[in-house]
Design a protein around this motif. Structure first.
Motif, PDB file in Angstrom:
ATOM      1  N   MET A 164       0.677  -1.155  -0.042  1.00 30.21           N
ATOM      2  CA  MET A 164       0.123  -0.041  -0.020  1.00 30.21           C
ATOM      3  C   MET A 164       0.803   1.148  -0.001  1.00 30.21           C
ATOM      4  N   PRO A 165       0.768   1.878  -1.231  1.00 33.52           N
ATOM      5  CA  PRO A 165       1.563   3.167  -1.149  1.00 33.52           C
ATOM      6  C   PRO A 165       0.741   4.266  -0.499  1.00 33.52           C
ATOM      7  N   THR A 166       1.567   5.351  -0.359  1.00 32.50           N
ATOM      8  CA  THR A 166       0.834   6.599   0.318  1.00 32.50           C
ATOM      9  C   THR A 166      -0.281   7.100  -0.732  1.00 32.50           C
ATOM     10  N   ALA A 167      -1.206   8.158  -0.259  1.00 33.76           N
ATOM     11  CA  ALA A 167      -1.677   8.814  -1.362  1.00 33.76           C
ATOM     12  C   ALA A 167      -1.233   9.477  -2.377  1.00 33.76           C
ATOM     13  N   SER A 168      -0.037  10.368  -2.139  1.00 42.42           N
ATOM     14  CA  SER A 168       0.813  10.913  -2.604  1.00 42.42           C
ATOM     15  C   SER A 168       1.420  10.177  -3.891  1.00 42.42           C
ATOM     16  N   GLN A 169       1.824   9.153  -3.327  1.00 46.83           N
ATOM     17  CA  GLN A 169       2.394   8.363  -4.479  1.00 46.83           C
ATOM     18  C   GLN A 169       1.341   7.806  -5.490  1.00 46.83           C
ATOM     19  N   ARG A 170       0.083   7.476  -4.908  1.00 45.49           N
ATOM     20  CA  ARG A 170      -0.783   7.028  -5.763  1.00 45.49           C
ATOM     21  C   ARG A 170      -1.261   7.952  -6.771  1.00 45.49           C
ATOM     22  N   LEU A 171      -1.163   9.250  -6.377  1.00 45.10           N
ATOM     23  CA  LEU A 171      -1.537  10.370  -7.240  1.00 45.10           C
ATOM     24  C   LEU A 171      -0.817  10.252  -8.592  1.00 45.10           C
ATOM     25  N   LEU A 172       0.658   9.985  -8.161  1.00 41.71           N
ATOM     26  CA  LEU A 172       1.573   9.817  -9.325  1.00 41.71           C
ATOM     27  C   LEU A 172       1.517   8.519 -10.093  1.00 41.71           C
ATOM     28  N   ASP A 173       1.029   7.415  -9.126  1.00 38.10           N
ATOM     29  CA  ASP A 173       1.085   6.266  -9.765  1.00 38.10           C
ATOM     30  C   ASP A 173      -0.082   5.433 -10.675  1.00 38.10           C
ATOM     31  N   SER A 174      -1.193   5.849 -10.423  1.00 37.86           N
ATOM     32  CA  SER A 174      -2.701   5.159 -11.035  1.00 37.86           C
ATOM     33  C   SER A 174      -3.655   6.312 -11.151  1.00 37.86           C
ATOM     34  N   GLU A 175      -4.101   6.359 -12.265  1.00 34.06           N
ATOM     35  CA  GLU A 175      -5.126   7.196 -12.632  1.00 34.06           C
ATOM     36  C   GLU A 175      -6.294   6.537 -12.243  1.00 34.06           C
ATOM     37  N   GLY A 176      -6.517   5.154 -12.340  1.00 35.93           N
ATOM     38  CA  GLY A 176      -7.645   4.422 -11.895  1.00 35.93           C
ATOM     39  C   GLY A 176      -7.754   4.374 -10.524  1.00 35.93           C
ATOM     40  N   PHE A 177      -7.016   4.646  -9.747  1.00 34.48           N
ATOM     41  CA  PHE A 177      -7.212   4.799  -8.491  1.00 34.48           C
ATOM     42  C   PHE A 177      -8.321   5.591  -7.845  1.00 34.48           C
ATOM     43  N   PHE A 178      -8.603   6.792  -8.706  1.00 35.30           N
ATOM     44  CA  PHE A 178      -9.448   7.993  -7.917  1.00 35.30           C
ATOM     45  C   PHE A 178     -10.798   7.276  -8.299  1.00 35.30           C
ATOM     46  N   ASP A 179     -10.935   6.660  -9.405  1.00 36.11           N
ATOM     47  CA  ASP A 179     -12.524   6.201  -9.622  1.00 36.11           C
ATOM     48  C   ASP A 179     -12.587   5.046  -8.608  1.00 36.11           C
ATOM     49  N   PHE A 180     -11.895   4.311  -8.111  1.00 32.42           N
ATOM     50  CA  PHE A 180     -11.942   3.018  -7.201  1.00 32.42           C
ATOM     51  C   PHE A 180     -12.316   3.582  -5.827  1.00 32.42           C
ATOM     52  N   VAL A 181     -11.565   4.762  -5.556  1.00 31.14           N
ATOM     53  CA  VAL A 181     -11.811   5.479  -4.141  1.00 31.14           C
ATOM     54  C   VAL A 181     -13.226   6.016  -4.425  1.00 31.14           C
ATOM     55  N   SER A 182     -13.130   6.739  -5.372  1.00 37.19           N
ATOM     56  CA  SER A 182     -14.698   7.222  -5.317  1.00 37.19           C
ATOM     57  C   SER A 182     -15.674   6.458  -5.191  1.00 37.19           C
ATOM     58  N   GLN A 183     -15.775   5.250  -5.578  1.00 38.57           N
ATOM     59  CA  GLN A 183     -16.955   4.413  -5.447  1.00 38.57           C
ATOM     60  C   GLN A 183     -16.903   3.726  -4.081  1.00 38.57           C
ATOM     61  N   GLU A 184     -15.676   3.725  -3.481  1.00 38.23           N
ATOM     62  CA  GLU A 184     -15.704   3.349  -1.996  1.00 38.23           C
ATOM     63  C   GLU A 184     -16.329   4.483  -1.279  1.00 38.23           C
ATOM     64  N   MET A 185     -16.010   5.566  -1.310  1.00 39.75           N
ATOM     65  CA  MET A 185     -16.628   6.736  -0.662  1.00 39.75           C
ATOM     66  C   MET A 185     -18.135   6.773  -0.765  1.00 39.75           C
TER      67      MET A 185
END
Length: 656
Positions: free
Chosen positions: A8-29
Motif C-alpha cells: 500500500m503506497p501513500t496517497a501522494s504516491q498514488r496520485l503519481l502512480d494510478s489514474e484508475g485509483f481515483f475512480d476506485f476510491v470514489s466508489q468506495e466513498m
C-alpha cells in the motif's frame, strides 16, 4: 516505493502512480461514507457528509497515511465532480463542512462496479503461467478494495474468460446496499441454483429480497459442476466420434487432442453463461446483493460484512462441498475435487479417481478419451450403486472399452507423493497389495452439506453435519420462518431439484403456502456415454414397498434410429402397477437418455398411463420411439385369450 505489487503506497504516491485509483476510491466513498440530512443555521441539507468524516474515512481505509495526504486526495476526487460542497464555496477541509455526492451517475446502490479482476496485479510467484503479467503495465495499487483475494476464489488461470466469469459472479469491487430499519420480506443465504431462483422469483412478485453469497454466484452448477463438466464431456465425445468414424465409412487419421484448447473452450462457455447469474443482473431484478459471509445472530436477523439484515423469512441455500475420505496421507497431497478439476490446463498422463459415483465416472470417461491412462478406485465392488444393474452393466462395459481400469474392492492404506510429483495410492484390492501411481488424483466420494460456521444455533435451526439442515415436508426448518433448499437440505443433490424446491419455498415463505417436497417428481441423469436416466421408483424400491408391478422393456437394438446411429447398446425400461398402466418408474440407457426421460416424467406428472403413450405419434425414425413401443407392449397384454376369442368370432361373422 515498495516492490511488492500489492503493497500500500501513500496517497501522494498514488496520485503519481494510478489514474484508475481515483475512480476506485470514489466508489468506495459512495458506499462507505454515511450520508444523512443535516441542519445548519436552521436550514436543512439532505444526504450530506462532513469533511471530517471524509478525511477520517481515507485514513481508516489506508488510502492516506497523513491528514495532509487525505485532504489532497479528497480535493482531487472533488475536482473530478464526484462530490461538492453544498454551497459550492469550499474545497475539502478537515472540518464539519457539509458535502454531498454529485447527482451525475448512478447511486452507490445502482452503480455497476468499474474495477475488474483484470486490473489486479498478481504476485510474481503466482502458480498460473497465464495469469502472470496479464496486465504487466498496470500501476500498483492497494488490493483492499477487492471483495476477496483471487487465490481464495480458487479460479485459475486468470485469463480473459475467467476474468469475465469473476467480474460477473464475484465482482472485484461491489458497492453493496445499506440495510434500512425496514425488514426484508426474505433473506436468502447462498446464490447457487436454489438461492438464485428463490431470490429472483420472490423479487418478481414484489417482495423486498436480499441474497448473500461469499464465494461465486451461480454455485457449483455454473462454476464447478453441470456447466463446465458438460462442456468437457462434449469435447470428449468429439474425440471418440473422430477415432471411431471408420464404422461410418469416414477415415480420420492423426486425431490429436489439444487439452489446453478443450479447457479454454470450457472457460469461454462458462463465462458466457455466467451473465445469467451475475450480481449486476440480480441487482437489476430488484434483489439486494451482498458478497460476504453470512452468520445468524437471532431467529430473525443475519449479519454480513458487519451489517445486520432483519427479515420476516429466510431461506438457507448454502449448498454442499466435496467430501474427502479419511485416508492416511490424502490431505497431504495435491488432490483434486470438482472444485479444482476445471483449473487444469495440461492433460495428465495418468489420472486417478477415488469414487465410483456420477462425478467421478463422467470425468474419468472424458479423461480416458482425451488420452489419459485412467484408474477408478472404489470399495463396494460396484459403480453407480443406486442405478439399475442392467443399465450399469452397459455403462461399465463402455468405460472399459474407453480404457478405464477399475479397482473396485479397495481398502485404502495410504496416499503419498513421490519426489517427482507422482501420487501413490497404496491399496489392498480384492486381497492383493497394490500401488496405483498417478499424476493427478480426483477425489469424488460424495458431497457434504455446508452447515457449519453459519450460526445456525443462534437461529435455533437444527442440522446434522452429514445429513444437512433438517426440514419438514414444507421445507421449513425447526425455526418458524426459516426454510432450506438445495444440497444443504436434501439427498437429491441436483440443480433441477434445488430449482423446484425454491419454487415451492417461495409460496410457503411468502404466501402461507403448503407446497410439499414429497409432491415433486424427480428425474435425473448420469452424463456418461451412453447416458443413463431415471424417474420414479426402481424395481428394488417396489420390492421393498411390496408393490406388485409389471416391467416393459424395449432394447435399442430393435429401434431403427438407434441401429442407423450405431447406438444399439441401451434400452427403455418402464414399470407399471400390476393390473393397470400407471407408470411407477422408468430407466433409460441411451446416448440422449437425459432428454428422453422427460417424456415419461411428463406422463407421470400428468397422470397419463403407459397405454396412452402408445397412441402418441412419434416422428420416425427417432430413438424416443422406444418409449412408444413400450406402450405397445403394454397394450398387447390387454389382448387376453377371452378378448382374442371374441375378436375372432366377430371377424368370422363379418366375413359371412
Amino acid at each position: 516505493m515498495s516492490t511488492d505489487p500489492l503493497a500500500m503506497p501513500t496517497a501522494s504516491q498514488r496520485l503519481l502512480d494510478s489514474e484508475g485509483f481515483f475512480d476506485f476510491v470514489s466508489q468506495e466513498m459512495r458506499s462507505g461514507l454515511q450520508v444523512k440530512d443535516r441542519t445548519h443555521n436552521f436550514k436543512k441539507y439532505p444526504a450530506c457528509f462532513t469533511g471530517k468524516e471524509a478525511v477520517a474515512f481515507f485514513m481508516a481505509k489506508k488510502y492516506a497515511q497523513t491528514e495532509e495526504d487525505a485532504i489532497k486526495l479528497g480535493n482531487c476526487i472533488m475536482e473530478m465532480g464526484v462530490f461538492e460542497h453544498v454551497t459550492r464555496d469550499h474545497e475539502l477541509k478537515n472540518e464539519g463542512l457539509f458535502y454531498r455526492f454529485s447527482s451525475q451517475g448512478a447511486s452507490a446502490e445502482q452503480e455497476v462496479p468499474k474495477l475488474s479482476w483484470a486490473d489486479a496485479v498478481l504476485r510474481p510467484n503466482n502458480e498460473s503461467k497465464l495469469a502472470v503479467g496479464l496486465q504487466p503495465q498496470m500501476p500498483s495499487w492497494d488490493n483492499s478494495g477487492f471483495t476477496v483475494g483471487v487465490k481464495d476464489l480458487n479460479v485459475s488461470p486468470l485469463d480473459e474468460h475467467n476474468v469475465k466469469l469473476l467480474d460477473n459472479v464475484h465482482p472485484a469491487q461491489w458497492a453493496e446496499p445499506s440495510p434500512t430499519k425496514e425488514k426484508y420480506n426474505l433473506v436468502v443465504i447462498g446464490a447457487g441454483s436454489g438461492g438464485l431462483v428463490t431470490a429472483a422469483g420472490s423479487a418478481g412478485v414484489g417482495a423486498r429480497v436480499a441474497i448473500i453469497e461469499e464465494h461465486l454466484l451461480g454455485g457449483d452448477c455454473l462454476n464447478v459442476g453441470c456447466v463446465p463438466s458438460k462442456a468437457v464431456i462434449r469435447c470428449a465425445r468429439a474425440v471418440y466420434e473422430a477415432r471411431n468414424a471408420a464404422q461410418f465409412g469416414v477415415k480420420v487419421t492423426g486425431v490429436e487432442v489439444d487439452f489446453g484448447a478443450v479447457m479454454e473452450r470450457m472457460r469461454r462457455i462458462r463465462a458466457g453463461i455466467s451473465s445469467h447469474d451475475s450480481a449486476a443482473r440480480y441487482q437489476s431484478l430488484g434483489v439486494d446483493v451482498y458478497i460476504g459471509h453470512a452468520k445468524f445472530t437471532s431467529k430473525d436477523s443475519v449479519v454480513v460484512n458487519g451489517k445486520e439484515l432483519k427479515y420476516a423469512a429466510c431461506v438457507i441455500a448454502s449448498g454442499a462441498t466435496a467430501s474427502v475420505p479419511p485416508i492416511k496421507g490424502l490431505r497431504d497431497v495435491p488432490y483434486l475435487t470438482n472444485a479444482s478439476f476445471f483449473n487444469l490446463t495440461e492433460l495428465p498422463k495418468r489420472f486417478g479417481v477415488i469414487g465410483t459415483g456420477v462425478i467421478g465416472l463422467e470425468l474419468a470417461q472424458s479423461m480416458a478419451r482425451f488420452g489419459s491412462l485412467v484408474t477408478v478406485m472404489g470399495r463396494s465392488g460396484k459403480i453407480l450403486e443406486k442405478e439399475d444393474r442392467d443399465a450399469v452393466e452397459i455403462i461399465q462395459k463402455q468405460l472399459v472399452e474407453d480404457g478405464i481400469i477399475f479397482k473396485l474392492k479397495c481398502q485404502y492404506k495410504e496416499v503419498k507423493q513421490a519426489a517427482d510429483g507422482t501420487i501413490e495410492i497404496h491399496v489392498v484390492n480384492d486381497g492383493n497389495i497394490e500401488i496405483v501411481e498417478v499424476d493427478q488424483l480426483l477425489v469424488a466420494t460424495g458431497r457434504t452439506p455446508n452447515v457449519e460456521g453459519m450460526g445456525l444455533e443462534a437461529a435455533g435451526v437444527e442440522y446434522d453435519k452429514k445429513r444437512g439442515i433438517i426440514v419438514n415436508d414444507n421445507l421449513m426448518t425447526s425455526t418458524k420462518g426459516i426454510f432450506a433448499v438445495g444440497d444443504c437440505s436434501t439427498e437429491y443433490k441436483f440443480t433441477h431439484v434445488a430449482d423446484f424446491m425454491a419454487r415451492t419455498v417461495i409460496r410457503n415463505a411468502l404466501f402461507f403456502g403448503s407446497g410439499k417436497m414429497s409432491s415433486l417428481l424427480i428425474p435425473w441423469a448420469t452424463f456418461t456415454e451412453p447416458e443413463v436416466a431415471h424417474v420414479g421408483l426402481y424395481d428394488t424400491d417396489l420390492y421393498k414397498k411390496g408393490i406388485k408391478f409389471n416391467t416393459f422393456v424395449k432394447k435399442l437394438s430393435e429401434v431403427d434410429r438407434a441401429i442407423t446411429d450405431g447406438q444399439e447398446e441401451g434400452f427403455v425400461k418402464i414399470y407399471v402397477k400390476e393390473g393397470t398402466d400407471k407408470i411407477l418408474g422408468a430407466t433409460i440407457v441411451a446416448h440422449n437418455a437425459g432428454d428422453m426421460i422427460s417424456e415419461i416424467s411428463v406422463a407421470m406428472q400428468a397422470g397419463f398411463g403407459l397405454g396412452s403413450i402408445a397412441y402418441v405419434i412419434h416422428p420416425y425414425p427417432t430413438q424416443a420411439e422406444a418409449i412408444r413401443m413400450c406402450g405397445d407392449l403394454y397394450n398387447k397384454t390387454r389382448l387376453t385369450k377371452f378378448v382374442k376369442s371374441m375378436f375372432r368370432n366377430l371377424l368370422a361373422w363379418r366375413r359371412k
